[in-house]
Motif scaffolding. Structure first.
Motif, short mmCIF file in Angstrom:
data_model
loop_
_atom_site.label_atom_id
_atom_site.label_comp_id
_atom_site.label_asym_id
_atom_site.label_seq_id
_atom_site.Cartn_x
_atom_site.Cartn_y
_atom_site.Cartn_z
N PRO A 162 0.82 -1.22 0.00
CA PRO A 162 0.00 0.00 0.00
C PRO A 162 0.85 1.27 0.00
N SER A 163 2.07 1.17 0.54
CA SER A 163 2.91 2.36 0.65
C SER A 163 3.84 2.52 -0.55
N ASN A 164 3.84 1.55 -1.45
CA ASN A 164 4.75 1.63 -2.60
C ASN A 164 4.17 0.83 -3.76
N PRO A 165 3.56 1.49 -4.73
CA PRO A 165 2.87 0.78 -5.81
C PRO A 165 3.79 -0.06 -6.68
N SER A 166 5.11 0.19 -6.63
CA SER A 166 6.02 -0.62 -7.46
C SER A 166 6.37 -1.94 -6.81
N ARG A 167 6.17 -2.04 -5.50
CA ARG A 167 6.58 -3.23 -4.77
C ARG A 167 5.46 -4.28 -4.79
N LEU A 168 5.75 -5.40 -5.45
CA LEU A 168 4.79 -6.50 -5.48
C LEU A 168 5.42 -7.74 -4.86
N TYR A 169 4.57 -8.56 -4.27
CA TYR A 169 5.01 -9.87 -3.80
C TYR A 169 4.11 -10.93 -4.44
N ALA A 170 4.73 -12.03 -4.84
CA ALA A 170 3.94 -13.16 -5.34
C ALA A 170 4.49 -14.43 -4.71
N VAL A 171 3.59 -15.27 -4.24
CA VAL A 171 4.00 -16.57 -3.72
C VAL A 171 3.52 -17.61 -4.73
N ARG A 189 1.29 -26.28 1.23
CA ARG A 189 -0.12 -26.40 0.79
C ARG A 189 -0.68 -25.14 0.13
N PRO A 190 -0.26 -24.85 -1.07
CA PRO A 190 -0.71 -23.59 -1.70
C PRO A 190 -2.23 -23.45 -1.80
N PHE A 191 -2.93 -24.59 -1.97
CA PHE A 191 -4.40 -24.46 -2.11
C PHE A 191 -5.05 -23.92 -0.84
N TYR A 192 -4.31 -24.05 0.30
CA TYR A 192 -4.90 -23.71 1.59
C TYR A 192 -4.34 -22.39 2.12
N PHE A 193 -3.13 -22.00 1.65
CA PHE A 193 -2.43 -20.91 2.34
C PHE A 193 -1.94 -19.81 1.40
N SER A 194 -2.48 -19.69 0.20
CA SER A 194 -1.94 -18.71 -0.75
C SER A 194 -2.43 -17.30 -0.44
N ARG A 195 -1.91 -16.76 0.63
CA ARG A 195 -2.22 -15.36 0.90
C ARG A 195 -1.00 -14.69 1.49
N ILE A 196 -0.71 -13.50 0.95
CA ILE A 196 0.38 -12.70 1.49
C ILE A 196 -0.15 -11.29 1.68
N VAL A 197 0.15 -10.71 2.85
CA VAL A 197 -0.40 -9.40 3.20
C VAL A 197 0.76 -8.47 3.55
N VAL A 198 0.72 -7.25 3.01
CA VAL A 198 1.79 -6.28 3.25
C VAL A 198 1.29 -5.24 4.25
N SER A 199 2.17 -4.89 5.18
CA SER A 199 1.82 -3.87 6.16
C SER A 199 1.52 -2.55 5.44
N PRO A 200 0.48 -1.81 5.88
CA PRO A 200 0.08 -0.59 5.16
C PRO A 200 1.19 0.46 5.09
N ALA A 201 1.97 0.55 6.16
CA ALA A 201 2.94 1.65 6.21
C ALA A 201 4.34 1.22 5.81
N ASN A 202 4.60 -0.07 5.82
CA ASN A 202 5.97 -0.55 5.65
C ASN A 202 6.00 -1.64 4.58
N ALA A 203 6.54 -1.28 3.42
CA ALA A 203 6.54 -2.20 2.27
C ALA A 203 7.41 -3.42 2.52
N ASP A 204 8.29 -3.36 3.52
CA ASP A 204 9.17 -4.50 3.81
C ASP A 204 8.57 -5.48 4.81
N LYS A 205 7.47 -5.09 5.44
CA LYS A 205 6.87 -6.00 6.43
C LYS A 205 5.72 -6.75 5.78
N ILE A 206 5.88 -8.06 5.73
CA ILE A 206 4.85 -8.88 5.10
C ILE A 206 4.51 -10.07 5.99
#
Lengths: 257, 1031
Positions: B265-274, B307-324
């Motif tokens: 949320p704090s950096n539109p260029s920073r994406l994470y994919a699992v 178990r990707p079918f059960y756990f495919s979620r990654i969430v980024v901290s709103p203020a800190n693009a490095d905290k996931i």
């Protein structure tokens, strides 16, 4: 006379209901006001004193409620021969008697303010609702415990609760045959039950001063009865002492009568 | 005329011939009235949470979506939660708060997307515009599973929805959808094929037209799961979904599986994919710092690839693009942009599915897992559990004959439990006992030994015999015999006890196993009763790109075993691959009945078989087709032992059916659990009515009826145990009754319960299950709702005296009015403070009471019998002693009340006279007289102090009131000390009465003097007047 009219309306509505076309919320509210006695009659009501017996938490106790057109109100309960003002409001300040001390205590300022904003609901929130700035919406045609009803949402002006501005609305269930309200659904605006609704069922309608009023009121939460009141008498446009509603600055046990 | 008569006769004939076959039709719709369900949770283990969502600015608000338990809102930062979505499908995929109207507008996409074997099904997209009071279906009815909802923060009419879609079959209802008109119309803007759905959809924080969509190719069958394929991909659109491009620069080669995607949320260029991929070495976390143009593989820790079918979620901290935060078996958190992770500490339930970061406070965060919601106040290091979310997912329920009866059942990932159907102060967490680990399923009490129950864990990895008293458990599962094939056990293995042989136990693999010694030795009593299709037995290859052989896909297994309650040799078996088999000789020979079900698709899961309690030739079978992508309810009845079957479903049923319970008294009354709630028929299946009184639209996986207490107990897969306490009014509803205006439904004798005194220790925010009402019930039927004119309901004693006035129910259908079988509270003397005695009401004695209802001009009467508590520890004589003492004190309290009233009235009269013109001498006499009145009064009631610690020293009223309330509060004989105290108080009352009598005796002369001075006489009201008055 009104009674006959109402019965007629009920008969007509039930026998010709298949002819009924979709109705708007405005039309439903208009039919409601007309059927309970008409706006003219309602506008004549300047105050009401309601007496009856209440039941809550396994106890039965007499209750008297005072309401005036300018928004003053008071509810007295009698326990062990002692009258306790459970809640009163003089148009500015809300207060009630503490059960421990028997002394009057003021409500939180926010609550008084909330009550002030609802001053205009007497004798019926739907009376002149447009002038009051309220809006109505037909949510759905549904059933209330098996009885066909119109579910109407009444939205008033937003109010401040717990420091936040909140939308202020409740739902009313109008009997499809007679158009009288069978229940009102209020949403708790504060506390742990915030957002949860209480259903208040009204029945045993009878005529008072040309207006149909419910003589039985029961409040339920998730199907469990919290409070009920069997009304014995409703006095309309009676003499009510001015000081009845004011916070009793010096004395205890409620204001003068 | 003749012709008319003839036609009439024909009509009559055809009508009677139709009705000769069937019981008269009676639809229960609209007749349930006051009959209401009760929720007892439990919430101590809570249940699976699929999605968490907060408010953009108000940290007090938090929403939790449950796998099968609906949507819950907290208004206090997660201390308490309330359910706000009861009437709609309870399986939740995604919740979205409209950022432009966050207080009122909330979108809910139904259908969980964590696609485990037991996952429920959704039915579209819903929206509220009043903060959750009312909801509207906004379309996408066939979406089944909604993974994401995104509202354009600049234009709330533009909404993007990711639809994962059907799990068990092909469907074109999946991909990314867009509305430009607030949900009136939808356009599918990204679609791959009928096997590939949208698993994740995110929006760039700076540009609502930039979207990232992960598409996932997946499929489940009853015997396999497949994740991944050529169609899985990550797409980007920069034009609001008009065009899409794959962004795979740096991605692994080959097939892809499920991909979780997030943008900071704090950096539109920073994406994470699992990413789930073919090779273990390139699975895991990828990061892009150029808005998806290129990707770098950072990490393949276990928690990132599990178990990707059960756990495919990654969430980024709103203020800190490095905290996931990454969902996982335990979940993990990175503070350095994904290079390294720390595990989420112990104490949090396994299987974490989602996180919410407080946008205003970096230290405050929440997670949702298979065990509910947890709160953290230190950035995710320490966690505490929310104990008020009763979203437990039961698979099965059984009851015993204890008083109160206990409830047994197993839950998804939360073990097996036993708890009471009622407990002092409500059913609390501490009332529950764990009787099995892992995933729990069927738990049965031993039919006669209250200390023994049987439980199991997934795939019969363990079947336990549990000694509840000694807290020992022994594994008693059957093993393959010499020369026999391996045993195939269903994930939810059938075990059941016998109504005929208390020590008997049945277990189903592909065979039926029977033990007659509580599981110590086993005998196989059937051949393989399944289709034994080898194509459905390759579970070790299951999972797709990530092998997933948990046992959840075991197939060609027995799923239900039903011994007839009338004949121990008559046993029916249903299998997950669609077979129904019967033995009439206790397992020596079996007949395959599978071909006898008209209209039933091949291999439809035989979920539940219910042999009748009335006739051994009658049997019901429920089939569940959703694992074949078939949502039709299949419910059949046979009247010839299973040779021929007839469907008893109607279009009134919604959602596929799982279980049926035949009533134990009325064979036409049936209860059916479906994916969307409870249905009831009063006419043997000609009409079904949905039961919605405090009953959410939750999946009912199993239900049972208590034979003694007549309680319908439901195992819901998302809202815990739900009970309808007394179904007897339903048994009595007949067409004849329905035609009458008012009918009292006579009740069996009601018990005067002797309730325990103490209890209720749950902390704020902790769920407490409701207790059943202990009141006697007045039950009646009303043909129409009572609206106009008075309606009264009174209870009269055998002398015809009114002892209670009840608040009558007014609803159409069944009305249930509670009566607490007590007299009114006594009228106590008026004083400065309250007397305890004035709040205590004595219990009425056992006996027959008259109920009198006055409705309009008609009066209806019935009776109600009260009996003493069979569990009472007191003899009838002791109870009588209590009653008589209580009533004596009751009368004494009222006597004193009237005595004090006389003093008050006369004293008030004196005060009035003193204001008038009168000779000084008379006035002095009056003052003296009043002084005497007051002096007496001060010894009888307190005249100062308050109701708390400022209380004045107790006077006669207070002491009498205390003794009275103490005697009333105990159902047995009063103590000797209490009886002595009574004698003392009686003496004091006697003396007070005499003193008052003397004072009142002086009135005559005093009144003469008053009359001589033209003053009105002093007087007091009669006792009758006093008793009538409020004050």
């Amino acid at each position: 006379m009104k009674k006959i009219f109402l019965l007629l309306a009920v008969c007509c509505a039930s026998s010709f209901s298949y002819l009924a076309t979709a109705q708007t919320a405005e039309e439903i509210v208009a039919s409601y006001l007309e059927n309970i006695g008409g706006e003219e009659q309602l506008n004549k009501i300047k105050n009401m004193v309601i007496t009856g017996k209440s039941q809550a938490q396994g106890m039965e106790f007499p209750v008297t409620m005072y309401q005036t057109a300018d928004g003053k109100q008071r509810m007295d309960l009698v326990f062990q021969g002692k009258e306790i003002t459970q809640m009163a409001f003089d148009g500015e300040v809300g207060w009630g008697v503490n059960f421990m001390t028997g002394e009057a205590e003021k409500m939180e300022a926010e609550q008084s303010k909330m009550m002030k904003e609802q001053l205009t609901d007497f004798p019926d929130p739907f009376l002149n609702y447009k002038e009051k700035g309220y809006t109505v919406e037909l949510v759905e045609e549904t059933e209330l415990e098996g009885t066909p009803v119109y579910k109407i949402k009444l939205t008033k002006k937003p109010i401040m609760v717990e420091g936040e501005e909140l939308e202020n609305f409740s739902f009313y269930y109008f009997d499809k045959d007679s158009y009288v309200t069978l229940a009102q659904e209020e949403i708790a605006k504060a506390g742990p039950m915030k957002g949860q609704s209480t259903m208040t069922y009204t029945s045993d309608y009878d005529e008072v001063a040309g207006v149909y009023m419910p003589f039985s009121i029961t409040s339920k939460m998730n199907g469990t009865t919290m409070f009920s009141m069997a009304i014995e008498k409703i006095d309309v446009n009676t003499d009510i002492a001015e000081g009845l509603f004011a916070f009793p600055e010096a004395n205890s046990e409620g204001g003068e009568k | 005329m003749k012709r008319i008569a003839y036609l009439f006769f024909c009509g009559l004939l055809s009508w009677t011939s139709i009705n000769a076959q069937e019981t008269p039709a009676l639809n229960a719709e609209g007749l349930f009235g006051d009959l209401s369900a009760r929720h007892i949770g439990p919430a101590l283990m809570s249940g699976r949470i699929t999605d968490l969502e907060g408010h953009p600015t108000n940290s007090r608000i938090l929403y939790a979506g449950a796998a099968g338990g609906g949507v819950w809102r907290s208004n206090d930062g997660g201390i308490t939660f309330n359910s706000i979505f009861d009437d709609y499908p309870q399986s939740i995929g995604a919740i979205e708060v409209d950022p432009t109207d966050p207080d009122l507008s909330i979108w809910v996409g139904t259908g969980e997307t964590w696609t485990r074997n037991s996952v429920s099904v959704g039915k579209g997209l819903f929206k509220t515009t009043d903060g959750g009071q009312t909801w509207k279906l906004m379309g996408l009815e066939n979406s089944e599973r909604i993974s994401s909802i995104l509202v354009n923060p600049n234009n709330p009419k533009e909404v993007f929805v990711g639809v994962l879609g059907a799990l068990w079959g092909d469907s074109e209802d999946r991909g990314v959808y867009k509305t430009a008109d607030g949900g009136q119309s939808w356009e599918k803007i990204l679609y791959t094929n009928a096997t590939t759905g949208c698993a994740d959809l995110v929006m760039a924080p700076d540009d609502p037209q930039t979207l990232y969509a992960s598409m996932w190719e997946f499929r489940r069958t009853a015997w396999s799961f497949s994740s991944g394929g050529q169609s899985s991909a990550l797409y980007k659109s920069t034009d609001g979904g008009a065009t899409w491009a794959k962004i795979h620069n740096g991605f692994p080669e080959g097939k892809l599986g499920r991909i979780a995607v997030a943008v900071a949320p704090s950096n539109p260029s920073r994406l994470y994919a699992v990413i789930e991929s073919e090779k273990n070495e390139d699975k895991g976390l990828y990061r892009s710092d150029d808005a998806g143009q290129s990707w770098e593989h950072l990490n393949k820790d276990f928690e990132l690839t599990v178990r990707p079918f059960y756990f495919s979620r990654i969430v980024v901290s709103p203020a800190n693009a490095d905290k996931i935060a990454k969902a996982g078996l335990n979940g993990s958190i990175s503070e350095d942009g994904g290079n390294t992770f720390r595990a989420i500490g112990s104490g949090v339930h396994a299987d974490v599915h989602d996180f919410w970061f407080d946008p205003n406070d970096a230290d405050r965060m929440y997670l949702g897992c298979d065990g509910g919601v947890y709160r953290s106040w230190d950035g995710g290091r320490g966690w505490e559990m929310v104990k008020g979310l009763p979203v437990s997912q039961y698979y099965h329920v059984a009851v015993d004959m204890q008083e109160p009866f206990r409830i047994y059942g197993g839950l998804q990932d939360n073990g097996s439990w036993v708890g009471p159907s009622q407990s002092v102060g409500g059913i609390e967490a501490r009332d529950w006992t764990e009787v099995g680990y892992g995933d729990g399923f069927r738990v049965y009490p031993h039919p006669t030994d209250p200390n023994i129950c049987y439980s199991e864990m997934q795939g019969a990895e363990a079947i336990w015999r549990v000694d509840l008293e000694k807290q020992q458990s022994k594994i008693i599962k059957p093993y393959p015999e010499k020369g026999s094939p391996d045993l195939r056990f269903n994930w939810n293995t059938p075990i059941t006890t016998s109504a005929h042989q208390p020590d008997r136990l049945y277990v189903g693999s592909q065979f039926v196993h029977r033990s007659d010694d509580r599981g110590e030795t086993w005998k196989r009593i059937s051949p393989d009763l399944t289709t034994n299709d080898p194509a459905k037995q390759n579970q070790e290859d299951s999972g797709g790109l990530s092998k997933d052989n948990s046992g959840a896909e075991n197939h060609c297994t027995i799923f239900t075993i039903a011994e007839s309650p009338l004949n121990e040799k008559l046993i029916f078996v249903g299998t997950d691959d669609g077979n129904v088999q019967r033995t009439k000789d206790g397992g020596q020979s079996w007949v395959d009945l599978t071909a006898n079900f008209p209209g039933l698709p091949k291999n439809t899961w035989a979920y539940h078989i219910e042999p009748s309690h009335f006739d051994e030739n009658v049997v019901y079978a429920v089939f569940e087709g959703h694992t074949q992508n078939d949502h039709t309810p299949y419910v059949y009845r046979s009247k010839d032992g299973g040779l021929t079957w007839r469907s008893i479903t109607t279009p009134q049923l919604e959602g596929f059916a799982r279980c049926l319970q035949e009533d134990l008294a009325n064979p036409n009354l049936l209860y059916l659990g479906t994916e969307l709630g409870l249905y009831i028929t009063l006419d043997g299946g000609q009409n079904w009515a949905k039961f919605t009184n405090n009953m959410p639209a939750v999946a009912v996986h199993h239900l049972t009826l208590h034979p003694r207490d007549h309680s319908l107990v439901m195992a819901t897969h998302g809202r815990g145990i739900i009970i309808i306490d007394d179904v007897t009014p339903l048994r009595k509803l007949t067409p004849e009754m329905a035609a009458q205006e008012v009918v009292f439904m006579e009740q069996p004798a009601s018990v005067i319960y002797e309730a325990p005194s103490f209890g209720g220790n749950a902390a704020y925010g902790e769920f407490v299950g409701d207790n059943p009402s202990r009141s006697a019930k007045v039950v009646y039927y009303l043909k129409k709702r009572h609206i106009f004119g008075p309606m009264k309901l009174e209870v009269l004693d055998s002398k015809g005296e009114k002892i209670a006035e009840l608040t009558p129910g007014k609803s159409k259908g069944i009305n249930i009015v509670p009566w607490n079988y007590r007299y009114r509270m006594p009228k106590v003397a008026k004083a400065k403070t309250f007397s305890r005695g004035g709040f205590a009401a004595p219990t009425v004695p056992p006996g027959v009471y008259t109920l009198r209802m006055a409705k309009g001009k008609t009066t209806y009467e019935s009776t109600l019998e009260l009996i003493a508590d069979p569990a009472s520890v007191h003899t009838a004589e002791e109870r009588l002693a209590q009653h008589e003492t209580a009533m004596q004190l009751y009368a004494m309290n009222e006597e004193l009340a009237y005595l004090v009233d006389q003093l008050d009235q006369v004293s008030a009269g004196v005060s009035q006279r003193l204001e008038a013109e009168a000779p000084k001498k008379l006035k002095q006499e009056l003052i003296g007289y009043q002084g005497a009145l007051e002096k007496l009064r001060e010894g009888l009631v307190v005249t100062t102090g308050d109701n708390y610690v400022g209380a004045a020293a107790p006077q006669l009223r207070e002491r009498m009131g205390s003794l009275y309330s103490e005697v009333v509060g105990y159902a047995g004989r009063p103590s000797n000390a209490q009886m002595d105290n009574l004698a003392l108080l009686k003496g004091e009352l006697q003396q007070a009465t005499e003193e008052a009598g003397q004072l009142m005796g002086q009135l005559q002369t005093l009144n003469k003097k008053l009359a001589a001075n033209g003053l009105e006489a002093l007087s007091f009201r009669s006792k009758e007047e006093f008793m009538e008055a409020d004050q």
